[in-house]
Design an enzyme around this catalytic site. Structure first.
Site, short mmCIF file in Angstrom:
data_model
loop_
_atom_site.label_atom_id
_atom_site.label_comp_id
_atom_site.label_asym_id
_atom_site.label_seq_id
_atom_site.Cartn_x
_atom_site.Cartn_y
_atom_site.Cartn_z
N CYS A 103 0.85 -1.19 0.00
CA CYS A 103 0.00 0.00 0.00
C CYS A 103 0.88 1.24 0.00
O CYS A 103 1.86 1.30 0.76
CB CYS A 103 -0.89 -0.02 1.24
SG CYS A 103 -2.00 1.40 1.35
N HIS A 145 -9.15 -3.86 -1.55
CA HIS A 145 -8.13 -3.11 -0.82
C HIS A 145 -8.45 -1.61 -0.83
O HIS A 145 -8.41 -0.95 0.22
CB HIS A 145 -6.75 -3.39 -1.46
CG HIS A 145 -5.64 -2.59 -0.91
ND1 HIS A 145 -4.60 -3.15 -0.19
CD2 HIS A 145 -5.38 -1.24 -0.95
CE1 HIS A 145 -3.76 -2.19 0.18
NE2 HIS A 145 -4.20 -1.02 -0.27
N GLU A 146 -8.81 -1.09 -2.02
CA GLU A 146 -9.11 0.35 -2.13
C GLU A 146 -10.42 0.68 -1.41
O GLU A 146 -10.55 1.74 -0.80
CB GLU A 146 -9.19 0.80 -3.60
CG GLU A 146 -7.96 0.50 -4.44
CD GLU A 146 -6.65 0.96 -3.83
OE1 GLU A 146 -6.66 1.85 -2.97
OE2 GLU A 146 -5.60 0.40 -4.21
N HIS A 149 -9.96 1.50 2.11
CA HIS A 149 -9.53 2.88 2.37
C HIS A 149 -10.74 3.81 2.52
O HIS A 149 -10.67 4.81 3.23
CB HIS A 149 -8.64 3.41 1.25
CG HIS A 149 -7.23 2.89 1.29
ND1 HIS A 149 -6.40 3.06 2.36
CD2 HIS A 149 -6.51 2.20 0.38
CE1 HIS A 149 -5.22 2.51 2.11
NE2 HIS A 149 -5.25 1.97 0.90
NI NI Z 1 -3.68 0.98 -0.06
#
Ligand code: NI
Length: 183
Positions: A103, A145-146, A149
């Site tokens: 990341c 994964h995004e 966030h």
């Molecule tokens: Ni990331």
């Protein structure tokens, strides 16, 4: 006189990475273009395969998914970079797979994370049109994964045990060559 906002990569420990992102106003799409541009520039500059707006300090539901082979992810499949506004996962596969993640907001570290290997999503594009899309494999992983966030999480929150965290150096010098040799 107003000047253009300056965006920088936000790293782990910064409270902005823990906030829940707000929806993009789809009636004011001109406002998101400079943000999307800054996201893409940072992603390209740092060899990322995806990025989310909170990573440049913008608390909006925006992400780019851009799987492509590069020195940090040599075996990533190539796809057209995709800008997703107000993305939402609709359905996850029952099958889960374990894979290493890195990341841009967690420099120098990789973690092994279990995730569903496919996800159906909906999102809006830069013109405000709605789409549905079925993602599988590495792009599905990048999306998840995004998306983390956008809800204030990073991959570090997803590892089963701290033993599944390694340095980027160990990953690139030891784990990745063994993986590529096994393919
Ligand atoms: Ni990331």
């Amino acid at each position: 006189m107003t000047s253009a906002p300056v965006y920088d990569i936000v790293e782990i420990g910064d409270p902005r990475l823990r906030e829940t992102a707000k929806p993009v106003d789809l009636t004011r799409l001109d406002a998101i273009l400079p943000i999307a541009q800054a996201m893409k520039e940072w992603m390209d500059k740092r060899g990322g395969v995806g990025i989310a707006a909170p990573q440049i300090g913008v608390g909006l539901q925006m992400m780019i998914v851009a799987s492509r082979p590069n020195p940090r992810y040599p075996d990533a499949p190539l796809m057209q970079p995709l800008l997703l506004l107000n993305p939402l996962p609709l359905r996850y596969s029952d099958t889960t797979v374990e894979e290493w993640e890195g990341c841009l907001s967690v420099p120098g570290l990789r973690g092994k994370v279990w995730r569903p290997d496919a996800v159906d999503i909906e999102y809006f594009d830069a013109a405000g049109r709605g789409h549905q899309l079925a993602l599988c494999g590495f792009p599905a992983r990048i999306f998840q994964h995004e998306y983390d966030h956008l809800i204030g999480m990073t991959f570090v929150d997803r590892v089963a045990t701290p033993l599944d965290l390694v340095s980027e150096k160990v990953f690139l010098e030891q784990i990745l060559p063994a993986r590529l040799a096994a393919k």
